[in-house]
Design a protein around this motif. Structure first.
Motif, PDB file in Angstrom:
ATOM      1  N   ARG A  11       0.867  -1.192   0.000  1.00  0.00           N
ATOM      2  CA  ARG A  11       0.000   0.000   0.000  1.00  0.00           C
ATOM      3  C   ARG A  11       0.903   1.242   0.000  1.00  0.00           C
ATOM      4  O   ARG A  11       1.052   1.945   0.993  1.00  0.00           O
ATOM      5  N   TRP A  12       1.516   1.485  -1.136  1.00  0.00           N
ATOM      6  CA  TRP A  12       2.548   2.510  -1.211  1.00  0.00           C
ATOM      7  C   TRP A  12       1.999   3.921  -1.058  1.00  0.00           C
ATOM      8  O   TRP A  12       2.647   4.776  -0.449  1.00  0.00           O
ATOM      9  N   ALA A  13       0.821   4.171  -1.587  1.00  0.00           N
ATOM     10  CA  ALA A  13       0.233   5.507  -1.429  1.00  0.00           C
ATOM     11  C   ALA A  13      -0.028   5.800   0.044  1.00  0.00           C
ATOM     12  O   ALA A  13       0.206   6.920   0.523  1.00  0.00           O
ATOM     13  N   ASP A  14      -0.511   4.784   0.766  1.00  0.00           N
ATOM     14  CA  ASP A  14      -0.741   4.976   2.200  1.00  0.00           C
ATOM     15  C   ASP A  14       0.573   5.186   2.937  1.00  0.00           C
ATOM     16  O   ASP A  14       0.650   5.986   3.875  1.00  0.00           O
ATOM     17  N   LEU A  15       1.635   4.459   2.522  1.00  0.00           N
ATOM     18  CA  LEU A  15       2.938   4.611   3.163  1.00  0.00           C
ATOM     19  C   LEU A  15       3.498   6.008   2.909  1.00  0.00           C
ATOM     20  O   LEU A  15       4.035   6.643   3.825  1.00  0.00           O
ATOM     21  N   VAL A  16       3.356   6.496   1.686  1.00  0.00           N
ATOM     22  CA  VAL A  16       3.807   7.856   1.380  1.00  0.00           C
ATOM     23  C   VAL A  16       3.062   8.862   2.240  1.00  0.00           C
ATOM     24  O   VAL A  16       3.658   9.793   2.801  1.00  0.00           O
ATOM     25  N   GLY A  17       1.751   8.690   2.359  1.00  0.00           N
ATOM     26  CA  GLY A  17       0.965   9.605   3.185  1.00  0.00           C
ATOM     27  C   GLY A  17       1.401   9.579   4.640  1.00  0.00           C
ATOM     28  O   GLY A  17       1.471  10.620   5.305  1.00  0.00           O
ATOM     29  N   LEU A  18       1.723   8.374   5.146  1.00  0.00           N
ATOM     30  CA  LEU A  18       2.162   8.238   6.527  1.00  0.00           C
ATOM     31  C   LEU A  18       3.468   8.974   6.758  1.00  0.00           C
ATOM     32  O   LEU A  18       3.626   9.701   7.758  1.00  0.00           O
ATOM     33  N   VAL A  19       4.409   8.807   5.846  1.00  0.00           N
ATOM     34  CA  VAL A  19       5.710   9.464   5.987  1.00  0.00           C
ATOM     35  C   VAL A  19       5.554  10.979   5.867  1.00  0.00           C
ATOM     36  O   VAL A  19       6.179  11.740   6.622  1.00  0.00           O
ATOM     37  N   GLU A  20       4.740  11.437   4.936  1.00  0.00           N
ATOM     38  CA  GLU A  20       4.539  12.875   4.768  1.00  0.00           C
ATOM     39  C   GLU A  20       3.868  13.497   5.994  1.00  0.00           C
ATOM     40  O   GLU A  20       4.173  14.637   6.365  1.00  0.00           O
ATOM     41  N   THR A  21       2.978  12.741   6.628  1.00  0.00           N
ATOM     42  CA  THR A  21       2.345  13.229   7.859  1.00  0.00           C
ATOM     43  C   THR A  21       3.368  13.409   8.967  1.00  0.00           C
ATOM     44  O   THR A  21       3.357  14.401   9.704  1.00  0.00           O
ATOM     45  N   GLU A  22       4.297  12.433   9.071  1.00  0.00           N
ATOM     46  CA  GLU A  22       5.343  12.558  10.090  1.00  0.00           C
ATOM     47  C   GLU A  22       6.265  13.733   9.781  1.00  0.00           C
ATOM     48  O   GLU A  22       6.697  14.455  10.687  1.00  0.00           O
ATOM     49  N   LEU A  23       6.557  13.954   8.509  1.00  0.00           N
ATOM     50  CA  LEU A  23       7.394  15.093   8.128  1.00  0.00           C
ATOM     51  C   LEU A  23       6.741  16.417   8.511  1.00  0.00           C
ATOM     52  O   LEU A  23       7.419  17.361   8.927  1.00  0.00           O
ATOM     53  N   ALA A  24       5.449  16.479   8.368  1.00  0.00           N
ATOM     54  CA  ALA A  24       4.732  17.720   8.692  1.00  0.00           C
ATOM     55  C   ALA A  24       4.705  17.991  10.186  1.00  0.00           C
ATOM     56  O   ALA A  24       4.396  19.126  10.613  1.00  0.00           O
ATOM     57  N   GLY A  25       5.022  16.996  10.992  1.00  0.00           N
ATOM     58  CA  GLY A  25       4.975  17.156  12.438  1.00  0.00           C
ATOM     59  C   GLY A  25       6.239  17.724  13.059  1.00  0.00           C
ATOM     60  O   GLY A  25       6.424  17.656  14.269  1.00  0.00           O
ATOM     61  N   GLU A  26       7.139  18.252  12.250  1.00  0.00           N
ATOM     62  CA  GLU A  26       8.384  18.876  12.710  1.00  0.00           C
ATOM     63  C   GLU A  26       9.248  17.935  13.546  1.00  0.00           C
ATOM     64  O   GLU A  26       9.545  18.200  14.721  1.00  0.00           O
ATOM     65  N   PRO A  27       9.689  16.831  12.953  1.00  0.00           N
ATOM     66  CA  PRO A  27      10.608  15.924  13.670  1.00  0.00           C
ATOM     67  C   PRO A  27      12.003  16.538  13.744  1.00  0.00           C
ATOM     68  O   PRO A  27      12.251  17.635  13.243  1.00  0.00           O
ATOM     69  N   SER A  28      12.947  15.812  14.353  1.00  0.00           N
ATOM     70  CA  SER A  28      14.315  16.295  14.477  1.00  0.00           C
ATOM     71  C   SER A  28      14.970  16.383  13.095  1.00  0.00           C
ATOM     72  O   SER A  28      14.528  15.718  12.153  1.00  0.00           O
ATOM     73  N   PRO A  29      16.024  17.194  12.973  1.00  0.00           N
ATOM     74  CA  PRO A  29      16.702  17.291  11.665  1.00  0.00           C
ATOM     75  C   PRO A  29      17.187  15.942  11.134  1.00  0.00           C
ATOM     76  O   PRO A  29      17.099  15.679   9.933  1.00  0.00           O
ATOM     77  N   GLU A  30      17.713  15.105  12.019  1.00  0.00           N
ATOM     78  CA  GLU A  30      18.187  13.789  11.576  1.00  0.00           C
ATOM     79  C   GLU A  30      17.027  12.932  11.065  1.00  0.00           C
ATOM     80  O   GLU A  30      17.166  12.214  10.067  1.00  0.00           O
ATOM     81  N   ARG A  31      15.884  13.046  11.746  1.00  0.00           N
ATOM     82  CA  ARG A  31      14.713  12.280  11.329  1.00  0.00           C
ATOM     83  C   ARG A  31      14.166  12.798  10.009  1.00  0.00           C
ATOM     84  O   ARG A  31      13.704  12.009   9.169  1.00  0.00           O
ATOM     85  N   ILE A  32      14.241  14.083   9.792  1.00  0.00           N
ATOM     86  CA  ILE A  32      13.779  14.671   8.526  1.00  0.00           C
ATOM     87  C   ILE A  32      14.581  14.083   7.365  1.00  0.00           C
ATOM     88  O   ILE A  32      14.018  13.706   6.334  1.00  0.00           O
ATOM     89  N   VAL A  33      15.900  14.021   7.531  1.00  0.00           N
ATOM     90  CA  VAL A  33      16.747  13.461   6.486  1.00  0.00           C
ATOM     91  C   VAL A  33      16.366  12.010   6.204  1.00  0.00           C
ATOM     92  O   VAL A  33      16.224  11.594   5.041  1.00  0.00           O
TER      93      VAL A  33
END
Length: 270
Positions: A11-33
């Protein structure tokens, strides 16, 4: 977690959405990379959208500008067809970040040259030449040799092998140097330059290398030029050593006789 479930189920579209949601949550710089790199791999290798991968990896490279990041950007940009300014810019930036004098830098230059591929032969050659000039015994030597061989530039192949040979002998690696002399001799023979072939093996013959003497005779025979055999016989007579042993002398004499050079055959036998 959810990411594992989405991956297993494709379910790649769902996986992309999940990762993009986490990116929008302002994670640490290392996590962003890490998240951007993961997204880039999904877009490039699964969704077959290298341009989306380039956009993500461009952000990573702009933040850190390490050779590794720049190479990953170049690798994805090379998959975009037709290639555009993204590829040219990535290649230019990577070229500026590589230190070819280091082992890691030389390897990276070779990988970058492979990414450039046949679509950018001039860039490929330039990367390999810089890496080879900095480290003649490095990984660029074989790549550059193959590049020139594919283009039919036998004289440049000889230059590459010669530089690698000199560096190898300077480093005190006699076995590797011996192997390179055989390669250089074979290349010269195939290019129709039998005298260069014999010259490459001459130090080995002089040192008593029986295989080098035997192979020299084979290359001289293969050339189809009796005068090459004559030169080999004259050298053997003048220098002594293994090349003037009875068995070798008989073989040289036989080859000369078959080539119609009876007088030189007699001299070689004596």
């Amino acid at each position: 977690g959810q990411a594992g479930v989405f991956t297993v189920e494709g379910r790649w579209a769902d996986l992309v959405g999940l990762v993009e949601t986490e990116l929008a949550g302002e994670p640490s710089p290392e996590r962003i990379v890490a998240l951007r790199e993961s997204l880039a791999l999904i877009h490039r290798d699964v969704l077959l959208d290298p341009r989306a991968a380039v956009a993500l990896l461009r952000d990573v490279a702009q933040d850190r500008k390490t050779p590794r990041d720049l190479f990953r950007l170049l690798e994805s940009a090379a998959l975009c067809q037709p290639r555009d300014e993204d590829f040219a810019l990535a290649l230019d930036e990577l070229r500026g970040a590589i230190d070819e004098a280091t082992a890691a830098g030389a390897c990276l230059a070779v990988l970058a040259a492979r990414a450039a591929g046949d679509d950018s032969p001039d860039e490929r050659e330039m990367l390999l030449r810089k890496a080879h000039a900095a480290r003649p015994r490095g990984p660029a030597a074989a790549e550059l040799e193959a590049h020139y061989a594919a283009e039919g530039k036998s004289d440049r192949v000889a230059v590459v092998l010669g530089a690698e040979l000199r560096a190898t002998e300077s480093d005190g690696a006699p076995d590797r140097a011996r192997a390179l002399r055989f390669r250089l001799a074979e290349h010269a023979a195939q290019a129709g330059r039998p005298y260069e072939a014999l010259a490459a093996l001459e130090p080995l013959r002089r040192a008593g290398d029986e295989l080098a003497a035997s192979w020299s005779l084979e290359l001289a025979r293969r050339s189809g030029k009796p005068e090459v055999l004559v030169e080999l016989a004259q050298e053997a007579s003048a220098t002594g050593g293994v090349a003037t042993s009875g068995a070798f002398g008989l073989r040289v004499a036989d080859a000369l006789e078959r080539a119609g050079r009876a007088r030189e055959a007699a001299a070689a036998f004596l």
